[in-house]
Design a protein around this motif. Structure first.
Motif, short mmCIF file in Angstrom:
data_model
loop_
_atom_site.label_atom_id
_atom_site.label_comp_id
_atom_site.label_asym_id
_atom_site.label_seq_id
_atom_site.Cartn_x
_atom_site.Cartn_y
_atom_site.Cartn_z
N GLY A 1 0.85 -1.19 0.00
CA GLY A 1 0.00 0.00 0.00
C GLY A 1 0.88 1.24 0.00
O GLY A 1 1.86 1.31 0.75
N PHE A 2 0.55 2.22 -0.85
CA PHE A 2 1.37 3.43 -0.99
C PHE A 2 0.53 4.67 -0.71
O PHE A 2 -0.62 4.77 -1.18
CB PHE A 2 1.96 3.52 -2.41
N ARG A 3 1.11 5.58 0.04
CA ARG A 3 0.50 6.89 0.29
C ARG A 3 1.56 7.94 -0.04
O ARG A 3 2.43 8.25 0.79
CB ARG A 3 0.03 7.01 1.73
N LEU A 4 1.46 8.46 -1.25
CA LEU A 4 2.45 9.41 -1.74
C LEU A 4 1.77 10.73 -2.09
O LEU A 4 0.63 10.74 -2.58
CB LEU A 4 3.16 8.87 -2.99
N PRO A 5 2.45 11.85 -1.86
CA PRO A 5 1.88 13.14 -2.31
C PRO A 5 1.87 13.20 -3.83
O PRO A 5 2.58 12.45 -4.51
CB PRO A 5 2.85 14.17 -1.70
N GLU A 6 1.08 14.10 -4.37
CA GLU A 6 0.95 14.19 -5.82
C GLU A 6 2.29 14.44 -6.51
O GLU A 6 2.54 13.96 -7.61
CB GLU A 6 -0.05 15.30 -6.19
N GLU A 7 3.18 15.20 -5.84
CA GLU A 7 4.46 15.52 -6.44
C GLU A 7 5.33 14.28 -6.65
O GLU A 7 6.24 14.28 -7.48
CB GLU A 7 5.24 16.53 -5.58
N LEU A 8 5.05 13.21 -5.89
CA LEU A 8 5.87 12.00 -5.96
C LEU A 8 5.12 10.82 -6.57
O LEU A 8 5.64 9.72 -6.63
CB LEU A 8 6.34 11.61 -4.56
N ARG A 9 3.89 11.07 -7.02
CA ARG A 9 3.08 9.97 -7.52
C ARG A 9 3.74 9.26 -8.70
O ARG A 9 3.64 8.04 -8.85
CB ARG A 9 1.70 10.50 -7.93
N GLN A 10 4.45 9.99 -9.54
CA GLN A 10 5.06 9.37 -10.73
C GLN A 10 6.21 8.44 -10.36
O GLN A 10 6.66 7.64 -11.19
CB GLN A 10 5.57 10.45 -11.71
N LEU A 11 6.69 8.51 -9.11
CA LEU A 11 7.79 7.66 -8.68
C LEU A 11 7.32 6.35 -8.04
O LEU A 11 8.14 5.52 -7.65
CB LEU A 11 8.68 8.41 -7.68
#
Length: 305
Positions: free
Chosen positions: A48-58
């Motif tokens: 499960g991943f919780r990433l901010p939008e700025e890091l979503r592409q990573l």
């Protein structure tokens, strides 16, 4: 290779360096990149991943790294990208202010009771919509590997603790098996003597309709059937073999959780059979003590990767 638990936690942070050519008042010069990974036991690898939008592409690269280094467990990954205390607030451009004002008017047309934007709202929205310092792939990979290594170290420490506990339980189970071994011949001999006494009593009371040979054959048949019924030598042999295999897997380490779980089921089956064949209270006690230890081992094995 160490034994890994599926329970662990790791948290790492990295301060992003100011990009070359940026001035000293860049709002992103103190940006911190953080990565937090926690895991608990699971039958499979559940990410499960919780990433901010700025890091979503990573996320795909991070998913690939986690999958490469972890085999089982429910893993939750959280990433953050924040400005530090020394970071300056980004100044909203006139164009951004015009867009916010237009959006506010449009919303209030539909929702007349909606409140006006405050200065804090404008700064927050502008900061969220402004371009952030791009995260370099190499820096992201390095941070991710650092977090995964820290998590594996935590899981290895927990795995070492579980291994020590399991080895202790193995020793206790072997000791109980040794206590059970001398009970079987004693029980067989006691029962043989009991049947012989019954046979002698039957001979003393025998009339002309029952021949001594017939009574003796019946007594020997019952004695043999009882001896077979209470003989647990095969169960004890299999139990010791399973314990030896568990100990070997713990020494080997690696991805052994599922095999250990299967062996625990086999141990439980042998202990149950031992109890069902019990003819004396002492053997029943040994069976119960074994099942208690095996249940404790099951709980520990369920946390092993």
């Amino acid at each position: 290779m160490p034994v890994y638990s599926m329970t662990g936690y790791a948290s790492v942070q990295k301060t992003l360096q100011q990009a070359e050519g940026e001035n000293a008042t860049s709002p992103h010069q103190h940006t911190r990149l953080g990565l937090e990974i926690r895991s608990v036991n699971s039958r499979f690898l559940d990410l499960g991943f919780r990433l901010p939008e700025e890091l979503r592409q990573l996320e795909p690269a991070l998913r690939e790294l986690v999958t490469k280094h972890l085999r089982r467990g429910k893993v939750e990954v959280r990433a953050s990208l924040e400005a530090g205390e020394g970071a300056a607030l980004p100044s909203p451009s006139p164009q951004a202010l015009q867009r916010l004002a237009a959006l506010q008017d449009k919303i209030q047309d539909w929702l007349p009771k909606a409140r006006d934007l405050s200065v804090a709202d404008v700064l927050r929205l502008n900061q969220g919509s402004s371009s952030t310092q791009p995260v370099d792939d190499a820096a992201w990979t390095a941070l991710a590997l650092e977090a995964i290594d820290a998590l594996r170290e935590a899981r290895a420490r927990e795995g070492a603790r579980l291994t020590e506990m399991l080895q202790g339980h193995i020793g206790q189970l072997l000791a109980l098996a040794e206590q059970a071994v001398p009970l079987v011949p004693q029980l067989v001999e006691q029962q043989r003597l009991r049947f012989l006494e019954r046979w002698k009593d039957a001979m003393a009371l025998a009339d002309g309709n029952h021949l001594p040979e017939t009574a003796q054959d019946r007594a020997l048949t019952e004695a043999t059937a009882f001896a077979i019924r209470i003989d647990v030598a095969e169960e004890l042999t299999r139990l010791r073999a399973h314990l030896d295999e568990i100990s070997r897997l713990l020494d080997k380490g690696g991805d052994i959780g599922k095999r250990l779980d299967f062996l625990i089921q086999e141990l439980h089956r042998e202990a149950n059979t031992l109890g069902s064949k019990s003819a004396v209270l002492e053997m029943t006690r040994i069976s119960v003590d074994m099942k208690v230890l095996i249940e404790q081992m099951r709980e520990q094995v369920q946390n092993i990767e």
